[in-house]
Design a protein around this motif. Structure first.
Motif, PDB file in Angstrom:
ATOM      1  N   VAL A  16       0.741  -1.154  -0.071  1.00 49.00           N
ATOM      2  CA  VAL A  16       0.166  -0.006  -0.192  1.00 49.00           C
ATOM      3  C   VAL A  16       0.916   1.116  -0.035  1.00 49.00           C
ATOM      4  O   VAL A  16       1.807   1.411   0.700  1.00 49.00           O
ATOM      5  CB  VAL A  16      -0.741  -0.071   1.118  1.00 49.00           C
ATOM      6  N   GLY A  18       0.855   5.495  -0.115  1.00 48.20           N
ATOM      7  CA  GLY A  18       0.000   6.837   0.084  1.00 48.20           C
ATOM      8  C   GLY A  18       0.833   7.757  -0.791  1.00 48.20           C
ATOM      9  O   GLY A  18       0.868   7.717  -1.959  1.00 48.20           O
ATOM     10  N   GLY A  19       1.772   8.794   0.020  1.00 44.45           N
ATOM     11  CA  GLY A  19       2.386   9.711  -0.732  1.00 44.45           C
ATOM     12  C   GLY A  19       3.878   9.137  -1.003  1.00 44.45           C
ATOM     13  O   GLY A  19       4.391   9.832  -1.762  1.00 44.45           O
ATOM     14  N   GLY A  20       4.196   8.007  -0.540  1.00 41.44           N
ATOM     15  CA  GLY A  20       5.679   7.493  -0.734  1.00 41.44           C
ATOM     16  C   GLY A  20       6.657   8.184  -0.131  1.00 41.44           C
ATOM     17  O   GLY A  20       7.808   7.907  -0.174  1.00 41.44           O
ATOM     18  N   SER A  21       6.287   8.944   0.893  1.00 41.05           N
ATOM     19  CA  SER A  21       7.236   9.742   1.501  1.00 41.05           C
ATOM     20  C   SER A  21       8.245   9.016   2.541  1.00 41.05           C
ATOM     21  O   SER A  21       9.314   9.717   2.766  1.00 41.05           O
ATOM     22  CB  SER A  21       6.799  11.172   2.085  1.00 41.05           C
ATOM     23  N   ASN A  22       7.607   7.858   3.024  1.00 41.05           N
ATOM     24  CA  ASN A  22       8.155   7.134   4.142  1.00 41.05           C
ATOM     25  C   ASN A  22       8.818   5.945   3.744  1.00 41.05           C
ATOM     26  O   ASN A  22       8.699   4.892   4.580  1.00 41.05           O
ATOM     27  CB  ASN A  22       7.611   7.401   5.255  1.00 41.05           C
ATOM     28  N   PRO A  78       5.143  15.866   4.965  1.00 41.67           N
ATOM     29  CA  PRO A  78       4.688  15.119   3.745  1.00 41.67           C
ATOM     30  C   PRO A  78       3.839  13.884   3.927  1.00 41.67           C
ATOM     31  O   PRO A  78       3.627  13.353   4.861  1.00 41.67           O
ATOM     32  CB  PRO A  78       6.046  14.889   3.046  1.00 41.67           C
ATOM     33  N   SER A  80       0.295  11.518   3.036  1.00 43.97           N
ATOM     34  CA  SER A  80      -1.220  11.124   3.039  1.00 43.97           C
ATOM     35  C   SER A  80      -2.085  11.297   4.313  1.00 43.97           C
ATOM     36  O   SER A  80      -1.157  10.925   5.320  1.00 43.97           O
ATOM     37  CB  SER A  80      -1.746  10.115   2.284  1.00 43.97           C
ATOM     38  N   ALA A  83      -1.744   7.733   6.063  1.00 39.49           N
ATOM     39  CA  ALA A  83      -0.884   7.165   6.449  1.00 39.49           C
ATOM     40  C   ALA A  83      -0.250   7.807   7.775  1.00 39.49           C
ATOM     41  O   ALA A  83       0.577   7.408   8.651  1.00 39.49           O
ATOM     42  CB  ALA A  83       0.566   7.502   5.609  1.00 39.49           C
ATOM     43  N   GLN A  87       2.197   5.705  11.780  1.00 44.00           N
ATOM     44  CA  GLN A  87       3.438   5.935  12.890  1.00 44.00           C
ATOM     45  C   GLN A  87       3.141   7.167  13.735  1.00 44.00           C
ATOM     46  O   GLN A  87       3.949   7.791  14.297  1.00 44.00           O
ATOM     47  CB  GLN A  87       4.795   6.197  12.000  1.00 44.00           C
ATOM     48  N   ILE A  89       2.181  10.212  13.474  1.00 43.79           N
ATOM     49  CA  ILE A  89       3.129  11.355  12.989  1.00 43.79           C
ATOM     50  C   ILE A  89       3.188  12.526  14.056  1.00 43.79           C
ATOM     51  O   ILE A  89       1.862  12.629  14.885  1.00 43.79           O
ATOM     52  CB  ILE A  89       2.678  12.092  11.779  1.00 43.79           C
ATOM     53  N   GLY A  90       4.205  13.099  14.274  1.00 40.74           N
ATOM     54  CA  GLY A  90       4.521  13.954  15.247  1.00 40.74           C
ATOM     55  C   GLY A  90       5.586  15.116  14.884  1.00 40.74           C
ATOM     56  O   GLY A  90       6.356  14.757  14.102  1.00 40.74           O
ATOM     57  N   ILE A 140      -6.154   1.769   5.331  1.00 41.77           N
ATOM     58  CA  ILE A 140      -6.875   2.792   6.040  1.00 41.77           C
ATOM     59  C   ILE A 140      -7.511   3.566   4.990  1.00 41.77           C
ATOM     60  O   ILE A 140      -7.106   3.985   4.034  1.00 41.77           O
ATOM     61  CB  ILE A 140      -6.014   3.671   6.822  1.00 41.77           C
ATOM     62  N   ARG A 184      10.686  24.214   9.434  1.00 45.20           N
ATOM     63  CA  ARG A 184      10.943  23.008   8.758  1.00 45.20           C
ATOM     64  C   ARG A 184      11.424  23.128   7.276  1.00 45.20           C
ATOM     65  O   ARG A 184      12.240  22.511   6.983  1.00 45.20           O
ATOM     66  CB  ARG A 184       9.379  22.277   8.368  1.00 45.20           C
ATOM     67  N   TYR A 298      10.655  -1.614   1.183  1.00 52.83           N
ATOM     68  CA  TYR A 298       9.973  -2.464   0.480  1.00 52.83           C
ATOM     69  C   TYR A 298      10.958  -2.943  -0.722  1.00 52.83           C
ATOM     70  O   TYR A 298      11.693  -2.244  -1.084  1.00 52.83           O
ATOM     71  CB  TYR A 298       8.919  -1.766  -0.243  1.00 52.83           C
TER      72      TYR A 298
HETATM   73  C1  LIG Z   1      11.114  15.866   4.504  1.00 51.19           C
HETATM   74  C2  LIG Z   1      10.394  14.939   5.358  1.00 51.19           C
HETATM   75  C3  LIG Z   1       9.838  15.255   6.509  1.00 51.19           C
HETATM   76  C4  LIG Z   1       9.116  14.405   7.509  1.00 51.19           C
HETATM   77  N1  LIG Z   1       8.915  14.897   8.718  1.00 51.19           N
HETATM   78  C5  LIG Z   1       8.143  14.066   9.756  1.00 51.19           C
HETATM   79  C6  LIG Z   1       7.745  14.575  10.977  1.00 51.19           C
HETATM   80  O1  LIG Z   1       7.958  15.676  11.179  1.00 51.19           O
HETATM   81  N2  LIG Z   1       7.004  13.832  11.639  1.00 51.19           N
HETATM   82  C7  LIG Z   1       6.620  12.480  11.272  1.00 51.19           C
HETATM   83  O2  LIG Z   1       6.064  11.842  12.142  1.00 51.19           O
HETATM   84  N3  LIG Z   1       6.897  12.082   9.952  1.00 51.19           N
HETATM   85  C8  LIG Z   1       7.759  12.681   9.266  1.00 51.19           C
HETATM   86  N4  LIG Z   1       7.865  12.254   8.075  1.00 51.19           N
HETATM   87  C9  LIG Z   1       7.525  11.005   7.339  1.00 51.19           C
HETATM   88  C10 LIG Z   1       6.430  11.056   6.740  1.00 51.19           C
HETATM   89  O3  LIG Z   1       6.052  12.251   6.179  1.00 51.19           O
HETATM   90  C11 LIG Z   1       5.147  10.254   7.379  1.00 51.19           C
HETATM   91  O4  LIG Z   1       5.373   8.978   7.841  1.00 51.19           O
HETATM   92  C12 LIG Z   1       3.714  10.179   6.547  1.00 51.19           C
HETATM   93  O5  LIG Z   1       2.775   9.857   7.333  1.00 51.19           O
HETATM   94  C13 LIG Z   1       4.056   9.286   5.369  1.00 51.19           C
HETATM   95  O6  LIG Z   1       2.784   9.573   4.535  1.00 51.19           O
HETATM   96  P1  LIG Z   1       2.815   8.694   3.114  1.00 51.19           P
HETATM   97  O7  LIG Z   1       1.513   9.128   2.705  1.00 51.19           O
HETATM   98  O8  LIG Z   1       3.950   9.543   1.978  1.00 51.19           O
HETATM   99  O9  LIG Z   1       3.140   7.261   3.330  1.00 51.19           O
HETATM  100  P2  LIG Z   1       3.821   6.150   2.460  1.00 51.19           P
HETATM  101  O10 LIG Z   1       5.399   6.634   2.667  1.00 51.19           O
HETATM  102  O11 LIG Z   1       3.275   6.082   1.204  1.00 51.19           O
HETATM  103  O12 LIG Z   1       3.807   5.096   3.460  1.00 51.19           O
HETATM  104  C14 LIG Z   1       4.348   4.955   4.709  1.00 51.19           C
HETATM  105  C15 LIG Z   1       3.659   3.323   5.331  1.00 51.19           C
HETATM  106  O13 LIG Z   1       2.513   3.605   5.385  1.00 51.19           O
HETATM  107  C16 LIG Z   1       1.664   2.473   4.758  1.00 51.19           C
HETATM  108  N5  LIG Z   1       0.345   3.329   4.297  1.00 51.19           N
HETATM  109  C17 LIG Z   1       0.194   4.499   3.558  1.00 51.19           C
HETATM  110  N6  LIG Z   1      -1.070   4.661   3.256  1.00 51.19           N
HETATM  111  C18 LIG Z   1      -1.767   3.717   3.877  1.00 51.19           C
HETATM  112  C19 LIG Z   1      -3.178   3.507   4.048  1.00 51.19           C
HETATM  113  N7  LIG Z   1      -4.009   4.290   3.543  1.00 51.19           N
HETATM  114  N8  LIG Z   1      -3.514   2.313   4.759  1.00 51.19           N
HETATM  115  C20 LIG Z   1      -2.598   1.413   5.217  1.00 51.19           C
HETATM  116  N9  LIG Z   1      -1.363   1.708   5.195  1.00 51.19           N
HETATM  117  C21 LIG Z   1      -0.994   2.760   4.479  1.00 51.19           C
HETATM  118  C22 LIG Z   1       2.518   2.272   3.796  1.00 51.19           C
HETATM  119  O14 LIG Z   1       2.104   0.983   3.363  1.00 51.19           O
HETATM  120  C23 LIG Z   1       4.194   2.311   4.515  1.00 51.19           C
HETATM  121  O15 LIG Z   1       4.282   1.122   5.017  1.00 51.19           O
HETATM  122  C24 LIG Z   1       8.787  13.127   7.194  1.00 51.19           C
HETATM  123  C25 LIG Z   1       9.075  12.724   5.702  1.00 51.19           C
HETATM  124  C26 LIG Z   1       9.923  13.734   4.857  1.00 51.19           C
HETATM  125  C27 LIG Z   1      10.193  13.283   3.437  1.00 51.19           C
END
Ligand SMILES: Cc1cc2nc3c(=O)[nH]c(=O)nc-3n(C[C@H](O)[C@H](O)[C@H](O)COP(=O)(O)OP(=O)(O)OC[C@H]3O[C@@H](n4cnc5c(N)ncnc54)[C@H](O)[C@@H]3O)c2cc1C
Length: 299
Positions: A16, A18-22, A78, A80, A83, A87, A89-90, A140, A184, A298
């Motif tokens: 799965v 979302g934005g692929g940022s993590n 960053p 969705s 996501a 974790q 997010i904080g 989710i 940030r 992955y």
């Molecule tokens: C520059 C930068 C700064 C950041 N700062 C912070 C910060 O301050 N605090 C913080 O907590 N995080 C931070 N992050 C991490 C990131 O932003 C968060 O983890 C964010 O929630 C990831 O969202 P995403 O949609 O890109 O998830 P993805 O990278 O697409 O996915 C992350 C994980 O979540 C799962 N996932 C995604 N969507 C779903 C869904 N709908 N249902 C079930 N599983 C799902 C995926 O399978 C994967 O395991 C940062 C990242 C970057 C690049």
């Protein structure tokens, strides 16, 4: 739902996104990748419900526009909405769990839809059940948060407080959001310009007793209170171990923020894994602390 049914029928592993940022991709994926693009945001009294595919920062801005406060410290993270609970997010003194009301998720193999309340999610620092035992089980689909019409920002983060004082602005939701965005932008490279996943390691969470021992050995080591435990900045450990700027190939520990690894363009998974192994090993031998990875790998 159709994607999950398709994967189930063909016995495919589901990834799965979302934005692929993590997420770090270390090789080709054998299975079905589902990009969650569900859209929709609705407001009711002091709650907001958002579909998993909405952009997190856009949601924070929309709530401010609606005069609903409480997400401002989490501006510009960053990714969705779906996501965000994964974790918990904080940033800047606030975690998602403090605003969480409930979420809906679909089971990847039974296709059952379930509502999760806070106690079901087992939220902790950068953790929920969706990053632990249930990591491969649920998608989710939407998230509901409880916010407030009262503009009472969280100002517990020292750096945030300091910036607002320097700017001589009244602390409110909008000024906090602007300050968070400014900090940030100064500290973290934009992933669109320089590849990175934000913090690469979780800040180690220790018991007070262990922290006291460490403080005796390393008097300059900084600690922050976290419930009845203490949090130690992983960036400090990496920096003090002399690893800021250390590079393997095009993957480098950022000189601006030692918790961030950047890809200068041609970085390969092997380089990243080698650099990670070195950081973990150096920090372990210097401080006796095992760093834990924050992003998802992955396949
Ligand atoms: C520059 C930068 C700064 C950041 N700062 C912070 C910060 O301050 N605090 C913080 O907590 N995080 C931070 N992050 C991490 C990131 O932003 C968060 O983890 C964010 O929630 C990831 O969202 P995403 O949609 O890109 O998830 P993805 O990278 O697409 O996915 C992350 C994980 O979540 C799962 N996932 C995604 N969507 C779903 C869904 N709908 N249902 C079930 N599983 C799902 C995926 O399978 C994967 O395991 C940062 C990242 C970057 C690049």
């Amino acid at each position: 739902m159709a994607g999950l049914a398709f994967a189930k029928k063909r016995n495919l592993r589901v990834y799965v996104l979302g934005g692929g940022s993590n997420v770090i991709f270390t090789g080709n994926l054998d299975g079905l990748v589902i990009l969650v693009e569900l859209k929709g945001i609705s407001f009711q009294a002091d709650t907001v419900q958002a579909a998993a595919g909405e952009n997190w920062h856009a949601l924070v801005q929309k709530t401010l526009d609606q005069g609903l406060f409480g997400l401002e410290n989490l501006a510009l993270i960053p990714g969705s909405v779906g996501a965000a609970p994964i974790q918990n997010i904080g940033a800047y003194g606030l975690e998602l769990r403090e605003r969480f009301a409930r979420l809906t998720a679909v089971h990847r193999s039974t296709l059952e839809t379930r509502c999760f309340l806070s106690e079901d999610c087992e939220f902790d620092y950068r953790y929920s059940v969706f990053k632990g035992p249930e990591a491969e089980n649920w998608v989710i689909t939407d998230l509901t948060l409880t916010l407030s019409h009262l503009d009472k920002p969280v100002l517990s983060h020292e750096g945030l407080q300091h910036l607002l004082e320097c700017q001589k602005v009244e602390p409110n939701a909008r000024s906090v959001a602007s300050a968070v965005i400014q900090m940030r932008r100064q500290k973290l490279p934009e992933p669109e310009q320089i590849g990175n996943v934000g913090s690469f390691f979780k800040n180690p969470v220790l018991s007070v007793t262990v922290a006291k021992h460490l403080k005796t050995a390393f008097p300059a080591m900084p600690f922050f209170a976290l419930d009845a435990r203490v949090k130690l900045p992983a960036a400090w450990l990496i920096d003090q171990a002399g690893l800021s700027g250390r590079a393997v190939g095009d993957i480098q520990v950022s000189k601006q923020h030692a918790l961030v690894l950047i890809n200068k363009g041609g970085g390969r998974a092997e380089d990243l894994l080698q650099l990670l192994a070195e950081i973990v090993s150096v920090v372990r031998s210097k401080y006796g602390i095992d760093l834990e990875l924050e992003p998802v790998f992955y396949p």
